[in-house]
Design a protein around this motif. Structure first.
Motif, PDB file in Angstrom:
ATOM      1  N   ASP A 109     -25.956  -6.736   0.287  1.00  0.00           N
ATOM      2  CA  ASP A 109     -24.790  -6.073   0.879  1.00  0.00           C
ATOM      3  C   ASP A 109     -23.596  -7.020   0.961  1.00  0.00           C
ATOM      4  OD1 ASP A 109     -26.154  -3.737   1.132  1.00  0.00           O
ATOM      5  OD2 ASP A 109     -26.510  -3.896   3.285  1.00  0.00           O
ATOM      6  N   VAL A 110     -23.827  -8.233   1.448  1.00  0.00           N
ATOM      7  CA  VAL A 110     -22.728  -9.185   1.588  1.00  0.00           C
ATOM      8  C   VAL A 110     -22.168  -9.552   0.220  1.00  0.00           C
ATOM      9  CG1 VAL A 110     -22.098 -11.506   2.344  1.00  0.00           C
ATOM     10  CG2 VAL A 110     -23.562 -10.080   3.787  1.00  0.00           C
ATOM     11  N   TRP A 111     -23.037  -9.816  -0.738  1.00  0.00           N
ATOM     12  CA  TRP A 111     -22.602 -10.172  -2.094  1.00  0.00           C
ATOM     13  C   TRP A 111     -21.768  -9.048  -2.707  1.00  0.00           C
ATOM     14  CZ3 TRP A 111     -23.841 -14.411  -5.463  1.00  0.00           C
ATOM     15  CH2 TRP A 111     -23.544 -14.197  -6.813  1.00  0.00           C
ATOM     16  N   GLN A 112     -22.314  -7.856  -2.736  1.00  0.00           N
ATOM     17  CA  GLN A 112     -21.641  -6.737  -3.399  1.00  0.00           C
ATOM     18  C   GLN A 112     -20.324  -6.374  -2.720  1.00  0.00           C
ATOM     19  OE1 GLN A 112     -24.500  -3.516  -3.595  1.00  0.00           O
ATOM     20  NE2 GLN A 112     -25.159  -4.153  -5.638  1.00  0.00           N
ATOM     21  N   ASN A 113     -20.342  -6.266  -1.415  1.00  0.00           N
ATOM     22  CA  ASN A 113     -19.131  -5.851  -0.716  1.00  0.00           C
ATOM     23  C   ASN A 113     -18.051  -6.925  -0.764  1.00  0.00           C
ATOM     24  OD1 ASN A 113     -19.539  -3.100   0.475  1.00  0.00           O
ATOM     25  ND2 ASN A 113     -21.367  -4.105   1.269  1.00  0.00           N
ATOM     26  N   SER A 114     -18.441  -8.192  -0.766  1.00  0.00           N
ATOM     27  CA  SER A 114     -17.450  -9.261  -0.882  1.00  0.00           C
ATOM     28  C   SER A 114     -16.799  -9.240  -2.254  1.00  0.00           C
ATOM     29  CB  SER A 114     -18.107 -10.620  -0.631  1.00  0.00           C
ATOM     30  OG  SER A 114     -18.555 -10.732   0.703  1.00  0.00           O
ATOM     31  N   TYR A 115     -17.602  -9.076  -3.308  1.00  0.00           N
ATOM     32  CA  TYR A 115     -17.017  -9.021  -4.645  1.00  0.00           C
ATOM     33  C   TYR A 115     -16.220  -7.739  -4.871  1.00  0.00           C
ATOM     34  CZ  TYR A 115     -18.772 -13.352  -6.563  1.00  0.00           C
ATOM     35  OH  TYR A 115     -18.967 -14.678  -6.824  1.00  0.00           O
ATOM     36  N   ASN A 116     -16.616  -6.688  -4.202  1.00  0.00           N
ATOM     37  CA  ASN A 116     -15.833  -5.461  -4.258  1.00  0.00           C
ATOM     38  C   ASN A 116     -14.437  -5.703  -3.684  1.00  0.00           C
ATOM     39  OD1 ASN A 116     -15.212  -2.674  -4.425  1.00  0.00           O
ATOM     40  ND2 ASN A 116     -15.888  -2.376  -2.326  1.00  0.00           N
ATOM     41  N   ALA A 117     -14.375  -6.390  -2.533  1.00  0.00           N
ATOM     42  CA  ALA A 117     -13.093  -6.714  -1.910  1.00  0.00           C
ATOM     43  C   ALA A 117     -12.278  -7.651  -2.792  1.00  0.00           C
ATOM     44  CB  ALA A 117     -13.328  -7.359  -0.543  1.00  0.00           C
ATOM     45  N   ILE A 118     -12.938  -8.632  -3.393  1.00  0.00           N
ATOM     46  CA  ILE A 118     -12.244  -9.574  -4.269  1.00  0.00           C
ATOM     47  C   ILE A 118     -11.685  -8.872  -5.494  1.00  0.00           C
ATOM     48  CG2 ILE A 118     -12.658 -11.524  -5.841  1.00  0.00           C
ATOM     49  CD1 ILE A 118     -14.631 -12.567  -3.631  1.00  0.00           C
ATOM     50  N   ALA A 119     -12.438  -7.933  -6.058  1.00  0.00           N
ATOM     51  CA  ALA A 119     -11.946  -7.186  -7.220  1.00  0.00           C
ATOM     52  C   ALA A 119     -10.653  -6.461  -6.895  1.00  0.00           C
ATOM     53  CB  ALA A 119     -13.009  -6.190  -7.693  1.00  0.00           C
ATOM     54  N   ASN A 120     -10.601  -5.866  -5.733  1.00  0.00           N
ATOM     55  CA  ASN A 120      -9.389  -5.149  -5.340  1.00  0.00           C
ATOM     56  C   ASN A 120      -8.245  -6.108  -5.009  1.00  0.00           C
ATOM     57  OD1 ASN A 120     -10.175  -2.288  -5.483  1.00  0.00           O
ATOM     58  ND2 ASN A 120     -11.706  -2.916  -4.000  1.00  0.00           N
ATOM     59  N   ALA A 121      -8.573  -7.258  -4.434  1.00  0.00           N
ATOM     60  CA  ALA A 121      -7.543  -8.266  -4.185  1.00  0.00           C
ATOM     61  C   ALA A 121      -6.962  -8.766  -5.507  1.00  0.00           C
ATOM     62  CB  ALA A 121      -8.128  -9.429  -3.392  1.00  0.00           C
ATOM     63  N   ASN A 122      -7.812  -8.993  -6.486  1.00  0.00           N
ATOM     64  CA  ASN A 122      -7.330  -9.431  -7.796  1.00  0.00           C
ATOM     65  C   ASN A 122      -6.364  -8.418  -8.396  1.00  0.00           C
ATOM     66  OD1 ASN A 122      -8.877 -11.755  -7.689  1.00  0.00           O
ATOM     67  ND2 ASN A 122     -10.563 -10.904  -8.889  1.00  0.00           N
ATOM     68  N   LEU A 123      -6.716  -7.144  -8.296  1.00  0.00           N
ATOM     69  CA  LEU A 123      -5.844  -6.101  -8.842  1.00  0.00           C
ATOM     70  C   LEU A 123      -4.508  -6.080  -8.104  1.00  0.00           C
ATOM     71  CD1 LEU A 123      -5.506  -3.724 -10.796  1.00  0.00           C
ATOM     72  CD2 LEU A 123      -6.509  -2.250  -9.045  1.00  0.00           C
ATOM     73  N   ALA A 124      -4.554  -6.214  -6.790  1.00  0.00           N
ATOM     74  CA  ALA A 124      -3.314  -6.214  -6.010  1.00  0.00           C
ATOM     75  C   ALA A 124      -2.415  -7.376  -6.413  1.00  0.00           C
ATOM     76  CB  ALA A 124      -3.639  -6.287  -4.520  1.00  0.00           C
ATOM     77  N   LEU A 125      -2.994  -8.558  -6.600  1.00  0.00           N
ATOM     78  CA  LEU A 125      -2.196  -9.736  -6.965  1.00  0.00           C
ATOM     79  C   LEU A 125      -1.595  -9.600  -8.361  1.00  0.00           C
ATOM     80  CD1 LEU A 125      -4.503 -12.526  -5.501  1.00  0.00           C
ATOM     81  CD2 LEU A 125      -2.293 -11.776  -4.607  1.00  0.00           C
ATOM     82  N   GLU A 126      -2.227  -8.830  -9.208  1.00  0.00           N
ATOM     83  CA  GLU A 126      -1.695  -8.600 -10.553  1.00  0.00           C
ATOM     84  C   GLU A 126      -0.594  -7.551 -10.571  1.00  0.00           C
ATOM     85  OE1 GLU A 126      -5.950  -9.496 -12.838  1.00  0.00           O
ATOM     86  OE2 GLU A 126      -5.075  -7.487 -12.880  1.00  0.00           O
ATOM     87  N   ARG A 127      -0.748  -6.508  -9.773  1.00  0.00           N
ATOM     88  CA  ARG A 127       0.127  -5.347  -9.909  1.00  0.00           C
ATOM     89  C   ARG A 127       1.294  -5.317  -8.929  1.00  0.00           C
ATOM     90  NH1 ARG A 127      -2.313  -1.312 -12.892  1.00  0.00           N
ATOM     91  NH2 ARG A 127      -0.183  -0.491 -12.932  1.00  0.00           N
ATOM     92  N   ILE A 128       1.124  -5.848  -7.717  1.00  0.00           N
ATOM     93  CA  ILE A 128       2.196  -5.784  -6.724  1.00  0.00           C
ATOM     94  C   ILE A 128       3.456  -6.519  -7.175  1.00  0.00           C
ATOM     95  CG2 ILE A 128       2.854  -6.526  -4.397  1.00  0.00           C
ATOM     96  CD1 ILE A 128       0.103  -5.669  -3.440  1.00  0.00           C
ATOM     97  N   PRO A 129       3.363  -7.664  -7.884  1.00  0.00           N
ATOM     98  CA  PRO A 129       4.604  -8.325  -8.327  1.00  0.00           C
ATOM     99  C   PRO A 129       5.516  -7.442  -9.161  1.00  0.00           C
ATOM    100  CG  PRO A 129       2.790  -9.856  -8.507  1.00  0.00           C
ATOM    101  CD  PRO A 129       2.183  -8.512  -8.166  1.00  0.00           C
ATOM    102  N   GLY A 130       4.969  -6.439  -9.846  1.00  0.00           N
ATOM    103  CA  GLY A 130       5.782  -5.560 -10.677  1.00  0.00           C
ATOM    104  C   GLY A 130       6.347  -4.352  -9.965  1.00  0.00           C
ATOM    105  N   VAL A 131       6.051  -4.188  -8.681  1.00  0.00           N
ATOM    106  CA  VAL A 131       6.543  -3.038  -7.929  1.00  0.00           C
ATOM    107  C   VAL A 131       7.976  -3.286  -7.465  1.00  0.00           C
ATOM    108  CG1 VAL A 131       6.180  -1.604  -5.878  1.00  0.00           C
ATOM    109  CG2 VAL A 131       4.213  -2.494  -7.136  1.00  0.00           C
ATOM    110  N   ALA A 132       8.835  -2.305  -7.663  1.00  0.00           N
ATOM    111  CA  ALA A 132      10.220  -2.407  -7.204  1.00  0.00           C
ATOM    112  C   ALA A 132      10.258  -2.172  -5.699  1.00  0.00           C
ATOM    113  CB  ALA A 132      11.088  -1.380  -7.923  1.00  0.00           C
ATOM    114  N   MET A 133      10.507  -3.231  -4.951  1.00  0.00           N
ATOM    115  CA  MET A 133      10.513  -3.135  -3.491  1.00  0.00           C
ATOM    116  C   MET A 133      11.210  -4.357  -2.922  1.00  0.00           C
ATOM    117  SD  MET A 133       6.484  -4.067  -2.718  1.00  0.00           S
ATOM    118  CE  MET A 133       6.705  -4.038  -0.945  1.00  0.00           C
ATOM    119  N   ASP A 134      11.433  -4.348  -1.640  1.00  0.00           N
ATOM    120  CA  ASP A 134      12.062  -5.478  -0.960  1.00  0.00           C
ATOM    121  C   ASP A 134      11.265  -6.746  -1.228  1.00  0.00           C
ATOM    122  OD1 ASP A 134      13.886  -6.563   1.302  1.00  0.00           O
ATOM    123  OD2 ASP A 134      11.850  -7.071   1.952  1.00  0.00           O
ATOM    124  N   ASP A 135      11.948  -7.812  -1.632  1.00  0.00           N
ATOM    125  CA  ASP A 135      11.274  -9.046  -2.030  1.00  0.00           C
ATOM    126  C   ASP A 135      10.493  -9.677  -0.881  1.00  0.00           C
ATOM    127  OD1 ASP A 135      12.087  -8.865  -4.638  1.00  0.00           O
ATOM    128  OD2 ASP A 135      13.803 -10.216  -4.419  1.00  0.00           O
TER     129      ASP A 135
END
Length: 498
Positions: A109-135
């Motif tokens: 449970d700890v392994w899977q859920n931690s990597y699940n959270a990391i996968a989503n964090a990785n996606l956020a760090l890749e995609r949020i820089p391209g969003v048009a919003m207040d710097d």
């Protein structure tokens, strides 16, 4: 019986594309608009915020539990040896007596859920820089994500040792679909890098809504430096870095004058509470109190009273005479008015954790939304004292931090100690002040010493029996890689002894 938390069964290589709503106080009641397709999401600031909000909800993995009390926050304490558990949990009993194996569902449970959270964090760090919003808002969101990714990796590397280090989103064609393990030193380097990025992202000094603050970043980074100064890395130069980071926190928070504020609803995210997992009735709840009250005694409006984590009598007796924390309904309690008939008193026959007793749900409808505390001021104070002692020996500033904690507990101030004596005094304060907050097992890992509560001293972790007569096996300094992961990914190797 199952509690409210859904257990994800998603391998580390898969991306979770459906989020639950955030768990922070001011936005726990937001409508869930977060179902999305990866290719058309991250178009607006609102979408970016919803995605980041969803990451906070994944902090709940440590309170995932079932009717047997096999929740990660309990498993971590059972490894430390100062708690007993309800006998019907075979897995918990096996952890206590060090006869568990890689099939234990908690490890998975700890392994899977931690990597699940990391996968989503990785996606956020890749995609949020391209969003048009207040710097400034964008930078702050990224800072929160960097912290959260570091937080999950910090737990993974301490629990499993060398773990796959994945910092980009993974698809079916990615080379990281079946990753190998990464040397733990590289994982720590990434954790430190992420936390340093979070420090420069414009986060507020403190936050009372449940979001990441500079205080949380500095406290976690101080903990990372303290850990890496010990075993297995033994980068002793990091003691000075730990002291410097912890010092940043000391003036921005204040100790409560009432221990009850650590676990009530009115003081969530305030005072000494630096970083918590957020819960709210009607949105996300937990069974923290239900799991830690005495077994099958009517002390609250709960369907079950599970007794899954009960302090040993010997640990309770290890506190100094007159310590306020041991007085009734401070950190512990041994009796309570009977639910439904307050004229009667239920006597437990043992000391249970009032520290996690949620009065609101016990006297109400049994639905608990107590926050779980990951970081609080006393930990930063004790990190500062320990780390500075390793660099300079006992100093007035180091004594001051420990003695503030002791003064609140109505204990006399420490003074006149040698470096070695002061080190052990600080370790004891960690055990007594941070009791059952998932710190003790990690302290054993980094010091290779255990608190021998019967003799009130510290002994070698691999040769000193705990109060339950169990001597730690070397393999238990790490958790095993979950067997399901080993079966799925043939590139993974198992930790020694498992």
């Amino acid at each position: 019986m199952k509690f409210n938390i859904t257990k994800y069964r998603i391998g580390l290589m898969l991306l979770l594309l459906t989020f639950t709503i955030s768990s922070c106080k001011k936005y726990l009641d937001e409508k869930d608009n977060s179902n999305f397709v990866k290719t058309n999401y991250f178009q607006t600031a609102s979408q970016a915020q919803t995605f980041v909000n969803g990451l906070y909800n994944q902090l709940h993995l440590f309170q995932n539990g079932d009717a047997y009390g096999e929740a990660p926050f309990i498993t971590l304490e059972l490894f430390a040896g100062h708690a007993t558990s309800l006998g019907q949990s075979v897995n918990n009993s096996n952890v206590i007596h060090q006869r568990t194996d890689a099939v234990n569902p908690g490890f998975e449970d700890v392994w899977q859920n931690s990597y699940n959270a990391i996968a989503n964090a990785n996606l956020a760090l890749e995609r949020i820089p391209g969003v048009a919003m207040d710097d400034a808002a964008k930078k702050k969101f990224l800072g929160e994500v960097y912290f959260l990714r570091a937080f999950f990796y910090y737990h993974l590397v301490r629990l499993y040792g060398d773990v796959p280090l994945i910092t980009k989103s993974v698809t079916i064609d990615s080379p990281d679909l079946y990753p190998t393990r990464t040397d733990y030193k590289q994982v720590y380097a990434q954790i430190i890098s992420d936390l340093q990025a979070a420090e420069t992202s414009g986060l507020p000094a403190t936050d009372q809504t449940g979001r990441v603050s500079l205080g949380a970043v500095s406290t976690l980074l101080a903990s990372v430096y303290l850990t890496t100064a010990g075993y297995p890395m033994q980068a002793t130069a990091n003691y000075a870095l730990a002291a410097a980071e912890a010092q940043k926190v000391l003036t921005n928070y204040s100790l409560f004058d009432n221990y009850a504020y650590l676990h009530d609803n009115a003081h969530k995210n305030q005072g000494e509470l630096v970083f918590q997992a957020q819960y709210l009735v009607g949105v996300s709840t937990n069974a923290i109190t239900q799991l830690t009250v005495p077994f099958n005694l009517p002390v609250g409006a709960y369907g079950d009273h599970l007794g899954a984590m009960i302090p040993t009598n010997e640990f309770f007796a290890s506190y100094e005479a007159g310590d306020l924390r041991t007085q009734e309904r401070q950190f512990y309690f041994s009796s309570y008015p009977q639910y439904g008939d307050a004229s009667k008193t239920v006597v437990f026959g043992e000391h249970c954790l009032y520290k996690f007793f949620h009065v609101e749900s016990a006297l109400g409808n049994g639905i608990c939304d107590e926050n779980w505390t990951f970081l609080r001021l006393p930990e930063a104070m004790l990190i500062y004292a320990e780390a500075s002692n390793e660099v300079n020996g006992p100093t007035a500033d180091a004594y001051a931090q420990v003695n503030k904690i002791r003064a609140r507990a109505l204990l006399p101030a420490l003074s006149g100690l040698s470096k070695d004596q002061f080190r052990q005094a600080i370790w004891k304060e960690r055990y007594h002040e941070l009791a059952y907050e998932d710190k003790a097992y990690f302290d054993i890992q980094r010091t290779h010493m255990i608190y021998d509560v019967i003799h009130n001293n510290f002994g070698d972790a691999l040769t000193t029996a705990n109060e339950q007569g169990v001597t730690m096996k070397a393999q238990y300094l790490l958790w095993p890689i979950p067997q399901r992961e080993m079966n799925t990914n043939k590139k993974l190797t198992q930790n020694t002894g498992w």
